[in-house]
Design a protein around this motif. Structure first.
Motif, PDB file in Angstrom:
ATOM      1  N   GLY A 131       0.811  -1.211   0.000  1.00  0.00           N
ATOM      2  CA  GLY A 131       0.000   0.000   0.000  1.00  0.00           C
ATOM      3  C   GLY A 131       0.841   1.255   0.000  1.00  0.00           C
ATOM      4  O   GLY A 131       1.718   1.443  -0.854  1.00  0.00           O
ATOM      5  N   ASN A 132       0.607   2.131   0.994  1.00  0.00           N
ATOM      6  CA  ASN A 132       1.351   3.388   1.093  1.00  0.00           C
ATOM      7  C   ASN A 132       2.659   3.248   1.849  1.00  0.00           C
ATOM      8  O   ASN A 132       3.311   4.244   2.161  1.00  0.00           O
ATOM      9  N   LEU A 133       3.032   2.021   2.158  1.00  0.00           N
ATOM     10  CA  LEU A 133       4.283   1.770   2.867  1.00  0.00           C
ATOM     11  C   LEU A 133       5.363   1.343   1.890  1.00  0.00           C
ATOM     12  O   LEU A 133       5.096   0.673   0.889  1.00  0.00           O
ATOM     13  N   ILE A 134       6.593   1.708   2.191  1.00  0.00           N
ATOM     14  CA  ILE A 134       7.721   1.385   1.316  1.00  0.00           C
ATOM     15  C   ILE A 134       8.010  -0.110   1.388  1.00  0.00           C
ATOM     16  O   ILE A 134       8.126  -0.690   2.473  1.00  0.00           O
ATOM     17  N   ASN A 135       8.097  -0.722   0.230  1.00  0.00           N
ATOM     18  CA  ASN A 135       8.506  -2.119   0.109  1.00  0.00           C
ATOM     19  C   ASN A 135       9.975  -2.134  -0.289  1.00  0.00           C
ATOM     20  O   ASN A 135      10.319  -1.822  -1.429  1.00  0.00           O
ATOM     21  N   PRO A 136      10.878  -2.492   0.614  1.00  0.00           N
ATOM     22  CA  PRO A 136      12.308  -2.373   0.297  1.00  0.00           C
ATOM     23  C   PRO A 136      12.754  -3.274  -0.835  1.00  0.00           C
ATOM     24  O   PRO A 136      13.762  -2.990  -1.491  1.00  0.00           O
ATOM     25  N   TYR A 137      12.025  -4.357  -1.075  1.00  0.00           N
ATOM     26  CA  TYR A 137      12.433  -5.281  -2.138  1.00  0.00           C
ATOM     27  C   TYR A 137      12.171  -4.701  -3.527  1.00  0.00           C
ATOM     28  O   TYR A 137      12.816  -5.109  -4.499  1.00  0.00           O
ATOM     29  N   ASP A 138      11.259  -3.754  -3.641  1.00  0.00           N
ATOM     30  CA  ASP A 138      10.961  -3.136  -4.914  1.00  0.00           C
ATOM     31  C   ASP A 138      11.355  -1.668  -4.971  1.00  0.00           C
ATOM     32  O   ASP A 138      11.541  -1.122  -6.062  1.00  0.00           O
ATOM     33  N   GLU A 139      11.482  -1.021  -3.816  1.00  0.00           N
ATOM     34  CA  GLU A 139      11.577   0.440  -3.791  1.00  0.00           C
ATOM     35  C   GLU A 139      12.803   0.981  -3.075  1.00  0.00           C
ATOM     36  O   GLU A 139      12.917   2.183  -2.877  1.00  0.00           O
ATOM     37  N   ILE A 140      13.728   0.104  -2.679  1.00  0.00           N
ATOM     38  CA  ILE A 140      15.017   0.549  -2.146  1.00  0.00           C
ATOM     39  C   ILE A 140      16.099  -0.229  -2.883  1.00  0.00           C
ATOM     40  O   ILE A 140      16.100  -1.461  -2.860  1.00  0.00           O
ATOM     41  N   ALA A 141      16.989   0.467  -3.538  1.00  0.00           N
ATOM     42  CA  ALA A 141      18.017  -0.178  -4.355  1.00  0.00           C
ATOM     43  C   ALA A 141      19.402   0.195  -3.836  1.00  0.00           C
ATOM     44  O   ALA A 141      19.689   1.370  -3.569  1.00  0.00           O
ATOM     45  N   TYR A 142      20.249  -0.814  -3.717  1.00  0.00           N
ATOM     46  CA  TYR A 142      21.616  -0.588  -3.237  1.00  0.00           C
ATOM     47  C   TYR A 142      22.439   0.119  -4.310  1.00  0.00           C
ATOM     48  O   TYR A 142      22.425  -0.260  -5.480  1.00  0.00           O
ATOM     49  N   GLN A 143      23.165   1.170  -3.905  1.00  0.00           N
ATOM     50  CA  GLN A 143      23.976   1.958  -4.831  1.00  0.00           C
ATOM     51  C   GLN A 143      25.468   1.685  -4.697  1.00  0.00           C
ATOM     52  O   GLN A 143      26.247   2.055  -5.575  1.00  0.00           O
ATOM     53  N   GLY A 144      25.877   1.075  -3.571  1.00  0.00           N
ATOM     54  CA  GLY A 144      27.294   0.816  -3.357  1.00  0.00           C
ATOM     55  C   GLY A 144      27.783   1.419  -2.064  1.00  0.00           C
ATOM     56  O   GLY A 144      27.005   1.733  -1.155  1.00  0.00           O
ATOM     57  N   ALA A 145      29.090   1.599  -1.972  1.00  0.00           N
ATOM     58  CA  ALA A 145      29.703   2.094  -0.735  1.00  0.00           C
ATOM     59  C   ALA A 145      30.890   2.967  -1.062  1.00  0.00           C
ATOM     60  O   ALA A 145      31.393   2.986  -2.196  1.00  0.00           O
ATOM     61  N   PHE A 146      31.341   3.703  -0.066  1.00  0.00           N
ATOM     62  CA  PHE A 146      32.591   4.452  -0.182  1.00  0.00           C
ATOM     63  C   PHE A 146      33.309   4.417   1.154  1.00  0.00           C
ATOM     64  O   PHE A 146      32.716   4.165   2.209  1.00  0.00           O
TER      65      PHE A 146
END
Length: 828
Positions: free
Chosen positions: A328-343
């Motif tokens: 619903g209106n809640l963030i689904n990390p499996y579809d809506e949070i993507a790993y970009q890497g690290a520094f």
């Protein structure tokens, strides 16, 4: 998985083969009032040599021959010219007589390899194990005045020892030595017996799995297991009867343990259950549940730990496939949070003014680094607390993150402002101690008042005094401090909230939400306190404050009004008003209010246990002061044992995602502050280099989520920062980044195995570099080396362990500048 787990297979073997048909005791030595009156058993005729220091003192306390014995406590025992084969199902019994008129704690240790005193220089080659008193329910070792008591030690093999540094006691041994008992006690006799409960319980019945939701509107994002009690079969005494806990295996991994308060709670409201909120969508899971009885497995048991107890039953098994998640209106990390890497954070520094060991306090400043190069950097900057011994603060730029399992390929940040004692501007120089549970975050303030970095701190590594004001702020130039402030009320007044419950998790809430829900209070404070010192709380607390609420920043040493949003019950609590699956390992290190295109979540970053938890050292060795050590490894030189405290079989770093609407209901009185539960517990462990945690910070405008990983470059090295992108939809490029690190792991299969297994390191860019896999036993001894190229490891190599005994082994490989480890169980 088509059959039950290896642990269940062992349990079936025990049930069939190890149940004693009758109980027998064999005398090893009966100490007299002197060496001449000391006698030896006849079952092992070569065991007729006394172990005792020169000038050992004998005792005849009251003329009763049953009370004769040795009172010299350095060591005493018996040895033989030929070995006794000590087996699982055997138990050594040492009988003591208490010469005093009051109850005393026995506290003895036992060794099968050391023929002299129990010294502070012992190693795992000559271990001394703690013993226990079955007559006291295995939870203590006190013997009443003028009475005899039997102190026991059960022989155990590696399959009966869950923690990897516990040393099996099975095998051919030439001696039994007892040491370090109470000065009021006389050691009268040592015996060997098979009076051991080695019969496994029956498997739990009626195991079922179903999708569940813990928050209205989140959809079913978790799995609930339910089952009926296992039946413990006869085989021991009153102290070993019954089920002490249940083990949960997920896809073959020892995943969780239902015990203690949780087990007692669900027994009152059957069926028994376990809730797994760390599951992925469209994924098949196999769960197995086993029951463990109360028998002792050969290591000392205390009030703090039952992890060394029990026969494990055969497994009940159930399978389930999760659907796609619709949140619903809640963030689904499996579809809506993507790993970009690290520094990497800047290297170097002196006098602890460095990023080594950094994990406390991370703040994102959106207007930092105004001249950033968008080809090399992300906008904004990060303020962070460096080495915990100095607690100094520095500001750094944000390089474009890189997805790579090779640390040398990660970019390194540069300092925009040097390390400064910014916390001293608030609390005074030197007031904030090392590891003082400190958090911080940037907040723009309100109506042009209060922009700065806001800080919360306990001031010490335990609970602060009631007079300590643990909150404040400093300006962005780190030249001016504000505060300190109390939260809720002044000391001595009701409603005061300790920094122990409000210092670690700090983040801003959307101001429009705060204006409608909390009278404009948009700075969120919180923490979980799990130590026995202070204010224990079984879940994250959250409070909303506004230091600028009066129209200007609050005066020093005054109290900020607070709105309670989340608050779990203390420990213990029979009503289990705790966060789901809380135990002594559960902890939280930071938070952020995530939002993107109308979707939101409150993320609290923390850790949870895998497998079983105990109080002792991370290697599974009990080391708890008054209770004595399992192995006599010096307190000041723990070596591989690790540090004392709460530990578990493993840990996962996670983000506990809460529904903001649940917190609205708490504020409005529609829910109790302990009612909200995370709608999902998102596992981020695979993204980390060393499985170390730290604070998080969020760029709300652009959707970047930052998380610091302590010592990400290695022990004593600088910490790292990981980056995720929060968006309503992730692109194909985001998905590529998201899966890149998941490909760089060590895999071993089958596990358990007999006698060979495949080892594979799916490295993203293995190259032709030579690599070496080193294999260690549970004693830390190197037992085998396997040489291979990176390409060979990428496709898989074979380890033949046919010449090694059954047990747990640790595999370690270095490839491409990274270290990979895995634990494997050999069942010959």
């Amino acid at each position: 998985m088509n059959t039950f787990s290896w642990s269940a297979s062992i349990a079936v073997f025990l049930f069939i083969c190890c149940a004693p048909l009758h109980a027998t005791r064999w005398l090893l030595v009966d100490f007299g009032k002197d060496s001449a009156s000391t006698t030896f058993g006849t079952e092992y005729p070569t065991w007729n040599q006394l172990l005792a220091p020169a000038g050992a003192q004998y005792a005849d306390p009251d003329g009763d021959t049953a009370h004769w014995g040795i009172s010299t406590r350095s060591f005493a025992g018996v040895k033989g010219a030929t070995p006794i084969t000590f087996k699982r199902g055997h138990k050594v019994v040492a009988t003591f007589y208490n010469t005093s008129g009051s109850s005393v704690s026995a506290g003895p240790r036992i060794s099968f390899t050391d023929q002299d005193s129990c010294s502070q220089t012992e190693t795992f080659d000559t271990p001394w194990y703690g013993m226990y008193w079955e007559q006291n329910g295995y939870t203590g070792r006190s013997i009443p005045g003028h009475q005899t008591g039997e102190i026991h030690f059960n022989i155990a093999d590696s399959a009966w020892l869950l923690a990897y540094l516990q040393v099996p006691s099975v095998g051919d041994h030439y001696c039994v030595a007892i040491a370090r008992w109470n000065v009021a006690l006389v050691l009268t006799k040592i015996e060997l017996t098979d009076e051991v409960d080695s019969i496994a319980p029956e498997a739990p019945a009626n195991l079922q799995a179903a999708m569940i939701s813990l928050s209205q509107g989140s959809g079913n994002c978790g799995i609930q297991l339910t089952w009926d009690e296992a039946i413990d079969l006869p085989g021991g005494d009153a102290y070993t009867a019954g089920i002490s806990r249940y083990f949960i295996y997920r896809n073959g991994e020892f995943y969780a343990c239902l015990n203690g308060y949780w087990l007692n709670y669900w027994r009152k409201y059957p069926p028994l259950r376990y809730r797994d909120m760390s599951v992925a969508p469209n994924t098949h899971y196999t769960y197995e549940v086993t029951g463990v009885d109360r028998a002792v497995n050969g290591m000392y048991v205390t009030h703090y730990s039952t992890s060394r107890m029990g026969n494990e039953s055969p497994a009940a098994m159930v399978e389930i496939t999760t659907p796609s998640f619709s949140t619903g209106n809640l963030i689904n990390p499996y579809d809506e949070i993507a790993y970009q890497g690290a520094f990497k954070l800047p290297s170097g520094g002196t006098n602890y003014r460095s990023w080594n060991y950094a994990y406390e306090g991370l703040a994102y400043f959106p207007d930092g680094n105004p001249g950033y190069d968008d080809a090399l950097e992300l906008p904004g900057s990060l303020y962070g607390i460096g080495h915990p011994y100095s607690m100094n603060v520095s500001e750094v730029n944000i390089p474009l993150p890189v997805v790579s399992s090779t640390l040398s390929l990660l970019p390194r940040a540069t300092a925009l402002k040097p390390f400064t004692d910014a916390l001293g501007l608030i609390f005074g120089a030197g007031v904030i101690h090392a590891n003082s549970f400190t958090g911080m975050e940037y907040h723009p303030g309100h109506d042009a008042i209060g922009e700065g970095i806001y800080v919360g701190s306990c001031g010490t590594d335990y609970s602060p005094p009631s007079s300590f004001a643990g909150h404040g702020a400093f300006n962005l130039d780190m030249t001016q401090g504000y505060g300190p402030w109390y939260i809720g009320a002044m000391p001595g007044d009701s409603g005061k909230i300790s920094p122990a419950l409000s210092s670690k998790v700090i983040f801003p809430a959307p101001q429009d939400w705060a204006d409608s829900m909390t009278n404009g209070r948009s700075l969120i404070l919180g923490r979980t306190r799990v130590s026995g010192v202070g204010e224990p709380c079984a879940g994250p607390n959250l409070y909303a404050v506004a230091p600028w609420e009066s129209g200007s920043l609050a005066a020093d040493s005054t109290a900020l009004l607070a709105t309670r949003m989340l608050s779990y019950a203390p420990m213990p609590d029979t009503g289990m008003r705790w966060i789901v699956n809380f135990n002594m390992i559960t902890g939280f290190s930071g938070g952020a209010w995530l939002s993107s295109n109308g979707k939101s979540a409150i993320a609290i970053v923390g850790k949870r246990s895998i497998g079983e938890d105990w109080y002792g050292t991370d290697g599974g060795i009990l080391q708890s002061g008054a209770w004595g050590n399992d192995l006599d490894w010096p307190r000041t030189q723990c070596g591989p044992c690790g540090s004392k405290g709460p530990h578990s079989t493993g840990e996962k770093k996670c983000m506990y995602l809460y529904n903001p609407e649940d917190l609205n209901k708490v504020i409005n009185g529609q829910m109790q502050p302990w009612d909200p539960q995370p709608y999902m517990i998102w596992d981020i462990t695979d993204r980390l280099y060393r499985n170390q945690g730290g604070d998080i910070a969020f760029d709300r405008e652009r959707g970047y989520l930052y998380a610091i990983e302590e010592n990400g470059e290695g022990v004593n090295g600088p910490s790292l920062v990981h980056v995720w992108k929060v968006a309503s939809e992730t692109t194909a490029a985001d998905k590529t980044r998201e899966t890149a690190l998941a490909e760089a792991v060590m895999q071993v299969f089958p596990n358990p195995f007999n006698p060979s297994m495949a080892i594979k390191i799916a490295h993203r860019d293995p190259g032709a570099v030579n690599a070496e896999v080193k294999i260690y036993n549970v004693h830390g001894k190197l037992v085998q080396k396997l040489k291979a190229t990176g390409h060979q490891l990428a496709t898989g190599i074979t380890w033949d362990a046919s010449n090694l005994p059954s047990g747990t082994y640790i595999l370690r490989a270095e490839l491409g500048g990274n270290v990979y480890t895995k634990q494997a169980v050999l069942l010959q």
